[in-house]
Write a protein that holds these residues in place. Sequence first.
Motif, PDB file in Angstrom:
ATOM      1  N   LEU A  19      28.110  33.346  28.237  1.00 20.75           N
ATOM      2  CA  LEU A  19      29.506  33.781  28.373  1.00 20.75           C
ATOM      3  C   LEU A  19      30.029  33.434  29.759  1.00 20.75           C
ATOM      4  N   GLU A  20      29.214  33.719  30.765  1.00 21.45           N
ATOM      5  CA  GLU A  20      29.666  33.457  32.136  1.00 21.45           C
ATOM      6  C   GLU A  20      29.860  31.966  32.381  1.00 21.45           C
ATOM      7  N   LYS A  21      28.955  31.183  31.814  1.00 19.66           N
ATOM      8  CA  LYS A  21      29.052  29.725  31.974  1.00 19.66           C
ATOM      9  C   LYS A  21      30.343  29.188  31.341  1.00 19.66           C
ATOM     10  N   ASN A  22      30.774  29.853  30.278  1.00 19.99           N
ATOM     11  CA  ASN A  22      31.941  29.365  29.514  1.00 19.99           C
ATOM     12  C   ASN A  22      33.172  30.250  29.677  1.00 19.99           C
ATOM     13  N   LYS A  23      33.213  30.971  30.788  1.00 17.09           N
ATOM     14  CA  LYS A  23      34.275  31.951  31.019  1.00 17.09           C
ATOM     15  C   LYS A  23      35.670  31.343  30.865  1.00 17.09           C
ATOM     16  N   ALA A  24      35.858  30.160  31.418  1.00 12.34           N
ATOM     17  CA  ALA A  24      37.193  29.553  31.412  1.00 12.34           C
ATOM     18  C   ALA A  24      37.727  29.414  29.987  1.00 12.34           C
ATOM     19  N   LEU A  26      36.490  30.946  27.191  1.00 11.05           N
ATOM     20  CA  LEU A  26      36.448  32.210  26.439  1.00 11.05           C
ATOM     21  C   LEU A  26      37.527  33.195  26.860  1.00 11.05           C
ATOM     22  N   GLN A  27      38.086  33.002  28.042  1.00  9.37           N
ATOM     23  CA  GLN A  27      39.130  33.928  28.478  1.00  9.37           C
ATOM     24  C   GLN A  27      40.528  33.360  28.258  1.00  9.37           C
ATOM     25  N   ALA A  43      28.951  42.369  27.611  1.00  7.57           N
ATOM     26  CA  ALA A  43      30.018  41.404  27.896  1.00  7.57           C
ATOM     27  C   ALA A  43      31.098  42.062  28.763  1.00  7.57           C
ATOM     28  N   SER A  46      30.376  42.141  32.293  1.00 10.94           N
ATOM     29  CA  SER A  46      30.559  40.848  32.957  1.00 10.94           C
ATOM     30  C   SER A  46      32.031  40.489  33.067  1.00 10.94           C
ATOM     31  N   PHE A  48      34.459  40.642  30.587  1.00 12.24           N
ATOM     32  CA  PHE A  48      35.147  40.140  29.391  1.00 12.24           C
ATOM     33  C   PHE A  48      35.842  41.278  28.655  1.00 12.24           C
TER      34      PHE A  48
END
Length: 124
Positions: A19-24, A26-27, A43, A46, A48
């Motif tokens: 999730l953190e790696k793909n934050k851009a 996913l948000q 999540a 972190s 989300f």
Amino acid sequence: MEIAIIAHDGKKADLVQFLEKNKAVLQEEKIRLIATGTTGGKAENSGFKVIKMLSGPLGGDAQIAARVAEGKTQMVFFFKDPLSSHAHEADINMLIRVCDVHNVPLATNEATAQLLLNAIALQS
Ligand SMILES: O=C(CO)COP(=O)(O)O
């Protein structure tokens, strides 16, 4: 687009890292995350925004399966732990079956989840 995120205990750290790696991606505004209870809590920790269902063993997988069947959830990232057994195996199998019945993309490991997410990112 509603994406369900679920991880078994042995895979929760991997999911959070994913999730953190793909934050851009996913948000982004267009993505709504839903999750089984404990996974959703991780999540949230972190940063989300997640809509939490019940914990998996208490029916959370079944709730997500219902949303898939109703056409509300369009994609499922399910980081399954293949090295442990689960009291709610029937619910887990039901979720997988319902995704197949409704042709909803389901990733059961990180490599597949990344490929699906890359495809979403390309649509942006
Ligand atoms: O058990 C699960 C999936 O089958 C996950 O549930 P939790 O996120 O509540 O731990």
